[in-house]
Write a protein that holds these residues in place. Structure first.
Motif, short mmCIF file in Angstrom:
data_model
loop_
_atom_site.label_atom_id
_atom_site.label_comp_id
_atom_site.label_asym_id
_atom_site.label_seq_id
_atom_site.Cartn_x
_atom_site.Cartn_y
_atom_site.Cartn_z
N ARG A 38 52.57 70.72 110.66
CA ARG A 38 52.72 70.92 109.23
C ARG A 38 51.96 69.89 108.52
N THR A 39 51.87 68.76 108.84
CA THR A 39 51.07 67.80 108.00
C THR A 39 49.81 67.93 108.24
N VAL A 40 49.13 68.18 109.50
CA VAL A 40 47.90 68.29 109.51
C VAL A 40 47.41 69.59 108.76
N ASP A 41 48.13 70.69 109.03
CA ASP A 41 47.73 71.89 107.87
C ASP A 41 47.61 71.57 106.60
N GLU A 42 48.57 70.63 106.07
CA GLU A 42 48.64 70.42 104.76
C GLU A 42 47.16 69.49 104.44
N LEU A 43 46.97 68.64 105.39
CA LEU A 43 45.72 68.00 104.98
C LEU A 43 44.57 68.71 104.96
N ARG A 44 44.52 69.54 105.94
CA ARG A 44 43.27 70.58 106.20
C ARG A 44 43.21 71.19 105.05
N SER A 45 44.56 72.09 104.17
CA SER A 45 44.15 72.64 102.96
C SER A 45 43.87 71.85 101.95
N HIS A 46 44.13 70.60 102.09
CA HIS A 46 43.88 69.84 100.85
C HIS A 46 42.46 69.42 100.89
N THR A 47 41.91 69.26 102.23
CA THR A 47 40.55 68.98 102.42
C THR A 47 39.64 70.44 102.01
N ARG A 48 39.68 71.37 102.70
CA ARG A 48 38.88 72.49 102.69
C ARG A 48 38.94 73.34 101.57
N GLU A 49 40.35 73.77 101.21
CA GLU A 49 40.46 74.58 100.15
C GLU A 49 40.20 73.93 98.69
N ALA A 50 40.44 72.58 98.64
CA ALA A 50 40.20 71.79 97.44
C ALA A 50 38.91 71.25 97.36
N GLY A 51 38.05 71.21 98.60
CA GLY A 51 36.79 70.61 98.31
C GLY A 51 36.77 69.02 98.55
N ARG A 52 37.71 68.59 99.24
CA ARG A 52 37.87 67.13 99.33
C ARG A 52 37.47 66.83 100.57
#
Length: 306
Positions: free
Chosen positions: A187-201
């Protein structure tokens, strides 16, 4: 500094991290991963001698910036941090809710008095704090607890929530899955991945967990004795061909689901590195050239035999 003399904790660490990209930095404890993260935030002690540069997208060189610039415009706003040993970075006399609300307030540039004076602003503050906790899978029922009342896993999630508050363009996550069970790791990794890819960070994740790295990383950089010895796309690193450096291959072979064969020996002391390849004493392929000449990082790998 070691034994009254300076040692090179990190050298030749060169990479580019683009928006929407995750780079996983892996390697044994003591290889320099956390030192590199500290350098990128200007957190090294004053007597640390640094060279080179660490430039953000707008051209600011973090290594050359003064403390005022780092504190006011970089940390938390442009570069976020999930620290290693998060409990040591939490104030023991303040609740997690207080930590989160203070972080929201500071990043928004509001003073405590102004926030309290405006009920509407206070409600927004509380909502932002709860939202950050939810994103990091930190339970709302624990927001009013103090750091000493949290397990290691909860302290890790609290630190992750604090790092996500500012939506910084670059996030440094130093062992963000330590102390978490496998479901929470995912869950943590998926949130970090979303934070990175979907938000362009961009995300630099330091980790010992190669399974987590495989789940999130676009690129894998392997560090050994203070140097990056291989940097390659994650698809190639975890794919059929595997990594090219013997040490990197050894890290994968040590996994239970693979050969479950540990890398023999121990890393050298940073203050007593050999003249050639630092991995030569542990490498079955090492020859006289390896022991005499330090291999440069060429085409993503630092090995005479790659």
């Amino acid at each position: 500094m070691e034994g009254g003399r300076y040692v090179e904790a990190v050298s030749d660490a060169t990479f580019t991290l683009a928006a929407g990209e995750c780079l996983a930095l892996v390697g044994e404890s003591g290889c320099g991963k956390s030192v590199l993260a500290s350098a990128l935030l200007g957190l090294l002690p004053a007597n640390a001698e640094t060279a080179g540069s660490a430039r953000l997208a707008d051209g600011l060189d973090v290594l050359a910036a003064d403390e005022r610039t780092l504190a006011r415009t970089v940390r938390g706003r442009r570069v976020g941090l999930v620290p290693q040993s998060p409990a040591a970075h939490l104030t023991p006399v303040r609740t997690i809710r207080s930590h989160l609300e203070e972080t929201v307030r500071e990043l928004a540039g509001r003073t405590r008095a102004r926030t309290r004076a405006r009920t509407r602003g206070g409600a927004a503050l509380r909502d932002a704090a709860r939202a950050a906790a939810e994103r990091a899978a930190f339970p709302a029922t624990h927001l009013d607890r103090y750091p000493h009342e949290l397990s290691g896993g909860l302290a890790q999630r609290a630190a992750t929530a604090l790092a996500l508050v500012g939506d910084a363009p670059l996030l440094l996550a130093d062992e963000p899955t330590t102390g978490l069970d496998r479901d929470l790791v995912h869950r943590t990794v998926d949130e970090l991945r979303s934070h990175t890819r979907e938000a362009g960070r961009a995300l630099l994740m330091i980790t010992h967990d190669l399974a987590a790295a495989e789940r999130i990383a676009d690129t894998v950089a392997v560090m050994y004795a203070g140097r990056i010895v291989e940097i390659t796309p994650a698809a190639a690193f975890f794919g059929a061909s595997g990594p090219r450096h013997p040490y990197a291959r050894g890290l994968l072979d040590a996994l239970p689901e693979r050969a479950f064969t540990p890398v023999p020996g121990a890393p050298p002391e940073l203050g007593a590195l050999p003249p050639g390849c630092a991995f030569a004493a542990r490498c079955a392929r090492a020859d006289a050239t390896c022991r005499a000449q330090r291999p440069p990082l060429l085409e993503g790998v630092a090995c005479h035999h790659a």
